[in-house]
Design a protein around this motif. Structure first.
Motif, PDB file in Angstrom:
ATOM      1  N   TYR A 129       0.791  -1.217  -0.198  1.00 50.98           N
ATOM      2  CA  TYR A 129       0.060   0.161  -0.150  1.00 50.98           C
ATOM      3  C   TYR A 129       0.913   1.313   0.104  1.00 50.98           C
ATOM      4  N   GLY A 130       0.182   2.096  -0.601  1.00 51.97           N
ATOM      5  CA  GLY A 130       1.060   3.606  -0.662  1.00 51.97           C
ATOM      6  C   GLY A 130       0.256   4.477  -1.407  1.00 51.97           C
TER       7      GLY A 130
ATOM      8  N   LYS B 139       4.211   0.111  -6.108  1.00 57.18           N
ATOM      9  CA  LYS B 139       3.484  -0.988  -5.836  1.00 57.18           C
ATOM     10  C   LYS B 139       3.303  -1.873  -6.984  1.00 57.18           C
TER      11      LYS B 139
ATOM     12  N   THR C   3      -2.313  -4.672  -4.317  1.00 57.75           N
ATOM     13  CA  THR C   3      -2.030  -3.237  -4.114  1.00 57.75           C
ATOM     14  C   THR C   3      -3.347  -2.446  -3.715  1.00 57.75           C
TER      15      THR C   3
ATOM     16  N   THR D 114      -4.043   1.929  -2.375  1.00 58.54           N
ATOM     17  CA  THR D 114      -3.598   3.332  -1.727  1.00 58.54           C
ATOM     18  C   THR D 114      -3.382   3.406  -0.344  1.00 58.54           C
ATOM     19  N   GLY D 115      -4.227   2.817   0.135  1.00 56.97           N
ATOM     20  CA  GLY D 115      -4.327   2.714   1.858  1.00 56.97           C
ATOM     21  C   GLY D 115      -5.063   1.579   2.285  1.00 56.97           C
ATOM     22  N   MET D 116      -4.635   1.335   3.666  1.00 59.45           N
ATOM     23  CA  MET D 116      -5.164   0.154   4.227  1.00 59.45           C
ATOM     24  C   MET D 116      -6.619   0.352   4.748  1.00 59.45           C
TER      25      MET D 116
ATOM     26  N   HIS E 252       4.240  -1.042   3.524  1.00 56.81           N
ATOM     27  CA  HIS E 252       4.033   0.368   3.026  1.00 56.81           C
ATOM     28  C   HIS E 252       5.094   0.744   1.950  1.00 56.81           C
TER      29      HIS E 252
ATOM     30  N   ARG F 282       7.336   3.517  -0.543  1.00 57.20           N
ATOM     31  CA  ARG F 282       7.203   4.999  -0.536  1.00 57.20           C
ATOM     32  C   ARG F 282       8.497   5.090  -1.624  1.00 57.20           C
TER      33      ARG F 282
ATOM     34  N   THR G  60       8.969   1.069   3.564  1.00 56.85           N
ATOM     35  CA  THR G  60       9.054   2.277   4.886  1.00 56.85           C
ATOM     36  C   THR G  60       8.420   1.937   6.006  1.00 56.85           C
TER      37      THR G  60
ATOM     38  N   SER H 189       5.519  -1.558   7.762  1.00 58.09           N
ATOM     39  CA  SER H 189       4.567  -2.862   7.546  1.00 58.09           C
ATOM     40  C   SER H 189       3.498  -2.639   8.748  1.00 58.09           C
TER      41      SER H 189
END
Length: 372
Positions: A41-42, A48, A344, A346-348, A363, A365, A370, A372
């Motif tokens: 995610y990110g 990703k 994949t 964008t956010g949890m 995560h 970036r 960066t 987990s």
């Protein structure tokens, strides 16, 4: 389902780790994966999807993104390295891929160099689902042929060899058609290439026909379930020519080939259509119907791999949950329970409310893990 039950279900096939060097936006990074559901995610454009692409390259030696292999090499570098460790039937294995700007790609299995892609194909079975796959039904025939070839190459090493040879023949034959130096001798030279083209092309056509026949049985059942029995779905193969008539069509098209300076007949022109209740979705289906059909095809693809190999495939999901409504999400997520999955988003927070386990999260970036 308990964690030990999940591990038991997928222990026959499991990706354990991945090492990247100068691949896309990754300078150097290592991933250690869980046998269950792995989330990357990110924000967008952080790398990703590049991880899923790297898994795809290791499993098939090629990527569905971009025309040139050198595009995957990090900007300013001359080569990229990928190393994947996987476990198959409780035996640890390793795949190395070396991609160079100035030379051919190199590959090794368990440290032993391989010369043919067929030696890598089938070691790991993957089923990938990218946002563009939702448009497969209405998009170009090339995308539908890619779908056919991607799974057939994983299931049949003979198909890899024949398809690779066929594509090479088409390139050489097209070059010959554009070469005016042969003059009156062109027909005699074409006769030689056409025999090779017919032999490989007939094999490709028969294998595609058989694959779609098997997939059809599964697609019909799955789509009926997704639509509560309201829709009857069928995949209809549209070969440019049947295998038996390929020779006649190639000879018939020779004058056209010489005029257009390209090969106008053969399986490189094949297509298939998706019908629901007898209606061609490519022309008349709504976006919702096309997405449901694409989902049915992907789930059927997973089932066919299980049926053909006895193993669960590795599932790659690139931000597709956000493209599906809750009903279709639920059906897709049912497949995750039994399959090692790489997903994949964008956010949890996107995953909150979904009834499936997140076993490990990364995560991403700017090409780095960066957190987990």
């Amino acid at each position: 389902m308990k964690r030990d039950e999940i591990s038991g279900l997928i222990r026959q096939m499991q990706i354990e780790s991945l090492e990247l060097k100068n691949f896309r936006n990754y300078e150097k990074e290592s991933f250690v994966f869980d046998p269950g559901t792995n989330i990357l995610y990110g924000d967008n454009a952080q790398g990703k999807t590049n991880v899923l692409e790297a898994l795809e390259v290791c499993a098939t030696t090629r990527t569905h993104r971009g025309k040139h292999e050198s595009e995957v090499i990090r900007f300013g570098e001359e080569d990229a390295h990928l190393r994947l460790f996987f476990r198959k039937k409780n035996i640890s294995r390793k795949i190395d891929i070396h991609i160079r700007r100035s030379d051919k790609k190199g590959a090794a299995l368990d440290g032993v160099p391989v010369r043919k892609a067929a030696d890598i194909y089938g070691q790991i079975h993957i089923v990938s689902f990218f946002p563009e796959d939702l448009g497969m039904i209405k998009n170009s025939p090339k995308e539908r042929r890619r779908f056919l070839d991607s799974q057939l190459c994983q299931l049949n090493s003979g198909y890899v060899l024949q398809l690779t040879e066929y594509n090479k023949i088409i390139r050489q034959r097209n070059a010959l058609l554009k070469d005016v130096r042969y003059g009156d001798q062109i027909d005699a030279v074409l006769d030689i290439w056409d025999e090779k083209m017919i032999s490989c092309g007939s094999f490709v056509i028969r294998q595609r026909e058989e694959f779609l026949k098997k997939l059809n049985v599964l697609v019909k059942e799955i789509h009926e379930e997704i639509t509560d029995g309201k829709e009857d779905m069928q995949l209809v193969y549209e070969p440019d020519s049947s295998a038996d008539l390929l020779k006649d069509k190639i000879l018939k098209n020779r004058e056209k080939d010489l005029r257009w300076k390209q090969s106008t007949a053969g399986p490189h022109k094949d297509d298939f259509k998706v019908e629901v209740n007898g209606m061609d979705l490519r022309q008349y289906g709504s976006q919702g119907q096309q997405r449901s059909a694409a989902l049915s095809i992907k789930i059927a693809e997973i089932a066919l791999v299980r049926e053909q190999t006895g193993d669960d495939p590795i599932l790659l999901l690139d931000d597709v949950l956000s493209e599906l409504d809750s009903r279709r999400q639920k059906k897709l997520l049912q497949c995750i329970e039994k399959t090692q999955t790489f997903l994949t988003c964008t956010g949890m927070d996107e995953l909150i409310g979904h009834s499936f386990r997140v076993d490990k999260a990364f995560h991403i970036r700017e090409g780095h893990i960066t957190g987990s």
